[in-house]
Write a protein that holds these residues in place. Structure first.
Motif, short mmCIF file in Angstrom:
data_model
loop_
_atom_site.label_atom_id
_atom_site.label_comp_id
_atom_site.label_asym_id
_atom_site.label_seq_id
_atom_site.Cartn_x
_atom_site.Cartn_y
_atom_site.Cartn_z
N GLY A 10 0.82 -1.20 0.00
CA GLY A 10 0.00 0.00 0.00
C GLY A 10 0.85 1.24 0.00
O GLY A 10 2.06 1.19 -0.25
N SER A 11 0.20 2.36 0.28
CA SER A 11 0.88 3.65 0.32
C SER A 11 0.98 4.13 1.76
O SER A 11 0.01 4.03 2.51
CB SER A 11 0.13 4.68 -0.52
OG SER A 11 0.10 4.29 -1.88
N GLN A 13 3.24 7.14 4.45
CA GLN A 13 4.18 8.25 4.54
C GLN A 13 5.49 7.78 5.15
O GLN A 13 5.53 6.79 5.90
CB GLN A 13 3.57 9.37 5.37
CG GLN A 13 2.43 10.10 4.69
CD GLN A 13 2.03 11.37 5.41
OE1 GLN A 13 2.19 11.47 6.62
NE2 GLN A 13 1.53 12.34 4.66
N SER A 87 11.48 6.77 1.54
CA SER A 87 11.04 6.86 0.14
C SER A 87 11.78 5.85 -0.73
O SER A 87 11.22 5.32 -1.70
CB SER A 87 11.23 8.28 -0.39
OG SER A 87 12.58 8.68 -0.26
N THR A 90 10.36 2.37 -1.67
CA THR A 90 9.31 2.23 -2.66
C THR A 90 9.72 1.24 -3.74
O THR A 90 10.78 1.36 -4.35
CB THR A 90 9.00 3.59 -3.32
OG1 THR A 90 8.46 4.47 -2.33
CG2 THR A 90 8.00 3.43 -4.46
N GLN A 126 2.75 -3.94 -4.29
CA GLN A 126 3.39 -2.64 -4.41
C GLN A 126 3.43 -1.92 -3.06
O GLN A 126 2.43 -1.85 -2.34
CB GLN A 126 2.65 -1.76 -5.42
CG GLN A 126 3.20 -0.37 -5.58
CD GLN A 126 4.57 -0.35 -6.23
OE1 GLN A 126 4.86 -1.14 -7.13
NE2 GLN A 126 5.43 0.56 -5.78
N THR A 128 4.52 1.88 -1.67
CA THR A 128 4.87 3.23 -2.05
C THR A 128 5.01 4.09 -0.81
O THR A 128 4.08 4.17 0.00
CB THR A 128 3.81 3.83 -2.98
OG1 THR A 128 3.66 3.00 -4.13
CG2 THR A 128 4.20 5.24 -3.41
N VAL A 129 6.18 4.69 -0.64
CA VAL A 129 6.45 5.52 0.54
C VAL A 129 6.63 6.96 0.06
O VAL A 129 7.52 7.24 -0.75
CB VAL A 129 7.70 5.04 1.28
CG1 VAL A 129 7.90 5.87 2.55
CG2 VAL A 129 7.58 3.56 1.62
N SER A 130 5.81 7.85 0.57
CA SER A 130 5.88 9.24 0.18
C SER A 130 6.59 10.05 1.28
O SER A 130 6.38 9.83 2.46
CB SER A 130 4.49 9.81 -0.06
OG SER A 130 3.69 9.65 1.09
#
Length: 131
Positions: A10-11, A13, A87, A90, A126, A128-130
């Motif tokens: 997932g996504s 922070q 990040s 990711t 997937q 995703t690291v923002s």
């Protein structure tokens, strides 16, 4: 043929956590290495963490101290607990397996040999690291 199915991506922070799971279909192998690999766009697939049937582990220097690999024998499930995500974490994360009828699979050796050592793969999940 043994099948691997990943979930939990997932996504998130930067600084957050995720736990990936890999369900391993029924098998009779008593000797194996299971591992997590990741692949970012334009980069080679790299080993993240490996665990053997005895629970010994090997973790990549890039995630050491942040990621933990474990397995639940009763649920035939492999886990990757990812903490303090960055990040650069990711990527698509893959579960992989190396089974053998006899002998020992050494996690350090498996991690060094990389993806070519593993011949059963999941479809990937997937992460995703923002920042």
């Amino acid at each position: 043929q043994v099948q691997l199915v990943e979930s939990g991506g997932g996504s998130v922070q930067a600084g957050g956590s995720l736990r990936l799971s890999c369900s391993v279909s029924w098998h009779t192998y008593t000797h194996y290495c299971l591992g997590w690999f990741r692949q970012a766009p334009g980069k080679e697939r790299e080993g993240v963490a490996i665990i053997d049937n005895d629970g010994d582990t090997s973790v990549s220097d890039s995630v050491k101290g942040r990621f933990i690999i474990s397995q639940d024998y009763t649920k035939s499930t492999l886990y990757l607990q990812m903490n303090s995500l960055k990040s650069e974490d990711t990527a698509m994360y893959y579960c992989a397996a190396h089974f053998r009828e006899e002998g020992t699979c050494y996690p350090d050796d498996a991690l060094e040999r990389g993806a070519a050592f593993f011949y059963t793969w999941g479809q990937g999940t997937q992460v995703t690291v923002s920042s």
